[in-house]
Design a protein around this motif. Structure first.
Motif, PDB file in Angstrom:
ATOM      1  N   ILE A 383       0.838  -1.201   0.000  1.00 40.68           N
ATOM      2  CA  ILE A 383       0.000   0.000   0.000  1.00 40.68           C
ATOM      3  C   ILE A 383       0.874   1.254   0.000  1.00 40.68           C
ATOM      4  CG2 ILE A 383      -1.606   1.349   1.416  1.00 40.68           C
ATOM      5  CD1 ILE A 383      -2.827  -1.358   2.298  1.00 40.68           C
ATOM      6  N   ARG A 384       1.921   1.252   0.804  1.00 41.16           N
ATOM      7  CA  ARG A 384       2.795   2.436   0.869  1.00 41.16           C
ATOM      8  C   ARG A 384       3.510   2.661  -0.463  1.00 41.16           C
ATOM      9  NH1 ARG A 384       3.361   4.999   5.353  1.00 41.16           N
ATOM     10  NH2 ARG A 384       2.321   4.169   7.205  1.00 41.16           N
ATOM     11  N   LEU A 385       3.914   1.567  -1.095  1.00 38.58           N
ATOM     12  CA  LEU A 385       4.568   1.706  -2.394  1.00 38.58           C
ATOM     13  C   LEU A 385       3.574   2.217  -3.437  1.00 38.58           C
ATOM     14  CD1 LEU A 385       7.117   1.334  -4.068  1.00 38.58           C
ATOM     15  CD2 LEU A 385       6.511  -1.083  -4.377  1.00 38.58           C
ATOM     16  N   ALA A 386       2.335   1.740  -3.391  1.00 36.91           N
ATOM     17  CA  ALA A 386       1.308   2.200  -4.335  1.00 36.91           C
ATOM     18  C   ALA A 386       1.034   3.689  -4.155  1.00 36.91           C
ATOM     19  CB  ALA A 386       0.028   1.389  -4.136  1.00 36.91           C
ATOM     20  N   ARG A 387       0.978   4.133  -2.904  1.00 32.90           N
ATOM     21  CA  ARG A 387       0.745   5.565  -2.654  1.00 32.90           C
ATOM     22  C   ARG A 387       1.928   6.396  -3.119  1.00 32.90           C
ATOM     23  NH1 ARG A 387      -2.136   4.443   3.139  1.00 32.90           N
ATOM     24  NH2 ARG A 387      -4.268   4.329   2.329  1.00 32.90           N
ATOM     25  N   ALA A 388       3.134   5.853  -2.997  1.00 29.97           N
ATOM     26  CA  ALA A 388       4.311   6.575  -3.482  1.00 29.97           C
ATOM     27  C   ALA A 388       4.253   6.760  -4.998  1.00 29.97           C
ATOM     28  CB  ALA A 388       5.586   5.823  -3.086  1.00 29.97           C
ATOM     29  N   MET A 389       3.509   5.880  -5.682  1.00 31.99           N
ATOM     30  CA  MET A 389       3.351   5.998  -7.138  1.00 31.99           C
ATOM     31  C   MET A 389       2.115   6.806  -7.519  1.00 31.99           C
ATOM     32  SD  MET A 389       4.442   2.306  -8.704  1.00 31.99           S
ATOM     33  CE  MET A 389       4.370   3.028 -10.345  1.00 31.99           C
ATOM     34  N   ASP A 390       1.462   7.408  -6.507  1.00 35.35           N
ATOM     35  CA  ASP A 390       0.275   8.230  -6.746  1.00 35.35           C
ATOM     36  C   ASP A 390      -0.890   7.437  -7.343  1.00 35.35           C
ATOM     37  OD1 ASP A 390       1.437  10.565  -5.753  1.00 35.35           O
ATOM     38  OD2 ASP A 390       2.376  11.006  -7.685  1.00 35.35           O
ATOM     39  N   ILE A 391      -0.986   6.178  -6.978  1.00 33.07           N
ATOM     40  CA  ILE A 391      -2.143   5.381  -7.387  1.00 33.07           C
ATOM     41  C   ILE A 391      -3.344   5.799  -6.543  1.00 33.07           C
ATOM     42  CG2 ILE A 391      -3.102   3.030  -7.400  1.00 33.07           C
ATOM     43  CD1 ILE A 391      -0.311   2.009  -8.039  1.00 33.07           C
ATOM     44  N   GLY A 392      -4.503   5.921  -7.154  1.00 28.77           N
ATOM     45  CA  GLY A 392      -5.699   6.402  -6.463  1.00 28.77           C
ATOM     46  C   GLY A 392      -6.156   5.467  -5.352  1.00 28.77           C
ATOM     47  N   GLU A 393      -6.810   6.047  -4.362  1.00 31.85           N
ATOM     48  CA  GLU A 393      -7.252   5.265  -3.206  1.00 31.85           C
ATOM     49  C   GLU A 393      -8.280   4.205  -3.587  1.00 31.85           C
ATOM     50  OE1 GLU A 393      -6.096   5.272  -0.033  1.00 31.85           O
ATOM     51  OE2 GLU A 393      -4.541   6.607  -0.819  1.00 31.85           O
ATOM     52  N   ASP A 394      -9.102   4.485  -4.588  1.00 33.63           N
ATOM     53  CA  ASP A 394     -10.082   3.482  -5.025  1.00 33.63           C
ATOM     54  C   ASP A 394      -9.382   2.216  -5.508  1.00 33.63           C
ATOM     55  OD1 ASP A 394     -12.550   5.795  -6.454  1.00 33.63           O
ATOM     56  OD2 ASP A 394     -12.145   5.146  -4.387  1.00 33.63           O
TER      57      ASP A 394
END
Length: 545
Positions: A383-394
């Motif tokens: 999840i942290r890596l996904a957020r670092a890539m600016d992937i949307g919360e949905d």
């Protein structure tokens, strides 16, 4: 008639040796003659002593151990064997193994196992080991041939490893999958129809199936008349079970609605109410009753009644799921008049789904103690890596679910392969590599998890195309799977395994860096390494890295 007692014989030179004498009678009736054959059993005795000595060295292990000579006569019998089969060592040693060891092959047969032992000297499989009282343990059994110093067979060693707890964990996973599917079916009915009778018909089918009860009914609350009116029933012998309208506080259903609590009766036949006294109801033969208030948005919508013709035994998990089902039925009723607010009303249901998935992932960890905690750690770091890539919360919601279920396909991998401490054989690797496909086949029918499939199905694909199961490469691999592959390898390397200690953080990072462009997406590797250099990206659960 023939007898074969054992005794000590003496050679011509005066030395003694163990022997077995075979005595038989011959004659035509007029006279009786005896014939005797003396067999030197020194080698057999020495083999038996060696078998008992080897078994004694393993006496401290917790697995069930039984050793026999080549004729199947028991030579050793450890304490776990006494507990598992119900015979003491004194009772078992010296008897034929088939007299005291009762087992049932879960797959295959004894003949197939004997054939494999003769050909390969070893067999392993899942077996029910029966106690003399009729109870049994589920075990992984292995039978291996014992050889002497010259490589000649001298006996057999049988080992049984109790997997009852792991099987219970698997059964719990399967039950949770059924519960999740049932919840989804009701959810689809709610979203797809405004016909309350149709929705309740589907919901009651799931109640009866998943709670394993005989019958269920729903009363709807009329806030104008303050009556509970019968709406639908399933599982009753009468073709049209029709209960009279009840005032709030009247009867068990009315009491459940008034007090907003579950009413449970275990001895229904001894109770007397207007409904229970009716001949139609008496013929149903119900013993157990539960009345569950159906509450949505703080308002009474009706009452769910559950009936069973036995003394129903319930536990906390059963009651919790019953309340979840009741909550969905309440939502279904509410949605017929307030459909526009359905999405908000379903928030609690989604939380129930995710809580079920989390419980499912924890049950998976229980199956293999060596990877306990792995699932939660990789989910958080992904999840942290996904957020670092600016992937949307949905999208991150589905990535998290996929990470929690990434190894669900290992349910289909036999314990003797999944839990094997040593290196897997080529044929075993072929089975192990099927777990992403098994995960896809298991989760694909659940529409709720469609967008979470990428990680369970593709997390073993490699950037250069040398992964499995489909050999995808580069951009063909879904982004979520490319993210997760890095995190999964990193956690595996920095965790202890039976076959190696944990690597240091620096060693694991070097390995990930070396795999960029080969095993992993090089751009994501670069981002991952930058993130790992920033301590602010860690929660308390991730401080181990």
């Amino acid at each position: 008639m023939e007898h074969r007692p054992e005794l000590t014989a003496r050679r011509k030179d005066g030395t003694e040796f163990p022997a077995q004498i075979g005595l038989s009678t011959v004659g035509d009736g007029s006279e009786v003659l005896f014939t005797a054959v003396i067999i030197d059993i020194s080698e057999r005795k020495r083999a038996g002593e060696k078998i008992r000595h080897q078994a004694l060295m393993l006496e401290g292990v917790t697995d069930i151990l039984v050793s026999t000579d080549l004729d199947g006569m028991i030579q050793s019998w450890n304490k776990p064997a006494e507990r598992a089969f119900g015979y003491s060592a004194d009772e078992a040693i010296g008897r034929q193994v088939n007299e005291v060891v009762r087992s049932e092959y879960v797959k295959g047969s004894k003949e197939e196992a004997d054939s494999e032992i003769r050909e390969k000297g070893f067999w392993s499989g899942e077996v029910k080991a029966y106690h003399r009282d009729g109870n049994y343990l589920l075990t992984i059994a292995s039978v291996s041939m014992i050889l002497d110093g010259k490589g000649n067979p001298m006996g057999f060693l049988m080992m049984y490893h109790d997997i009852s707890d792991r099987k219970k964990a698997e059964e719990k996973i399967h039950q949770q999958l059924q519960h999740l599917t049932a919840l989804r079916r009701i959810d689809q009915a709610i979203a797809g129809s405004l016909d309350v009778h149709l929705v309740l018909d589907i919901a009651l089918s799931q109640v009866i199936t998943e709670l394993n009860v005989d019958a269920a009914a729903v009363f709807l609350f009329d806030s104008v008349s303050m009556y509970l009116n019968f709406e639908i029933g399933k599982g009753f012998h009468a073709t049209a079970y029709q209960a009279l309208p009840l005032r709030i506080g009247e009867g068990y259903a009315g009491k459940a609605a008034l007090e907003r609590r579950i009413i449970q009766v275990q001895d229904l036949r001894s109770r007397t109410t207007d409904v229970l006294r009716s001949p139609t109801f008496a013929r149903e033969g119900f013993q157990t009753y539960l009345g569950i208030p159906l509450i949505a948005k703080g308002e009474i919508k009706g009452v769910l009644e559950i009936f069973d013709r036995t003394q129903l035994q319930t536990d906390e998990e059963w009651l919790d799921f019953m309340e979840i089902l009741a909550g969905q039925i309440a939502i279904a009723i509410d949605s017929t008049t307030l459909f526009k607010n359905l999405q908000k009303s379903n928030i609690n249901l989604i939380h129930a789904y995710d809580a079920t998935i989390e419980g499912w992932s924890r049950a998976l960890d229980l199956r293999d103690k060596e990877t306990e905690g792995h699932t939660q750690r990789v989910a958080e770091l992904t999840i942290r890596l996904a957020r670092a890539m600016d992937i949307g919360e949905d999208e991150i919601i589905h990535i998290r679910r996929g990470a929690l279920l990434h190894d669900i396909g290992k349910m289909g991998v036999p314990d003797q392969i999944l839990l094997k401490p040593g290196k897997l054989a080529d044929t075993e690797w072929e089975i192990m590599r099927k777990h992403p496909t098994l995960a896809h086949d298991m989760l694909a029918p659940i529409s709720y998890l469609q967008r979470a499939l990428d990680i369970p199905y593709c997390h073993h694909e490699r950037w250069d195309g040398n992964g499995y199961p489909r050999g995808l490469k580069e951009g063909q691999i879904p982004l979520a799977a490319r993210l997760f592959a890095i995190v999964d390898v990193f956690d595996a390397l920095t965790s202890d395994r039976p076959y190696r200690p944990a690597w240091s953080r620096e060693q694991a990072i070097d390995h990930i860096s070396d795999g960029a462009g080969k095993d992993f997406d090089p751009q994501i590797v670069e981002l991952f390494l930058r993130m790992m250099d920033n301590p602010g990206n860690y929660t308390s659960q991730l401080l181990k890295y």
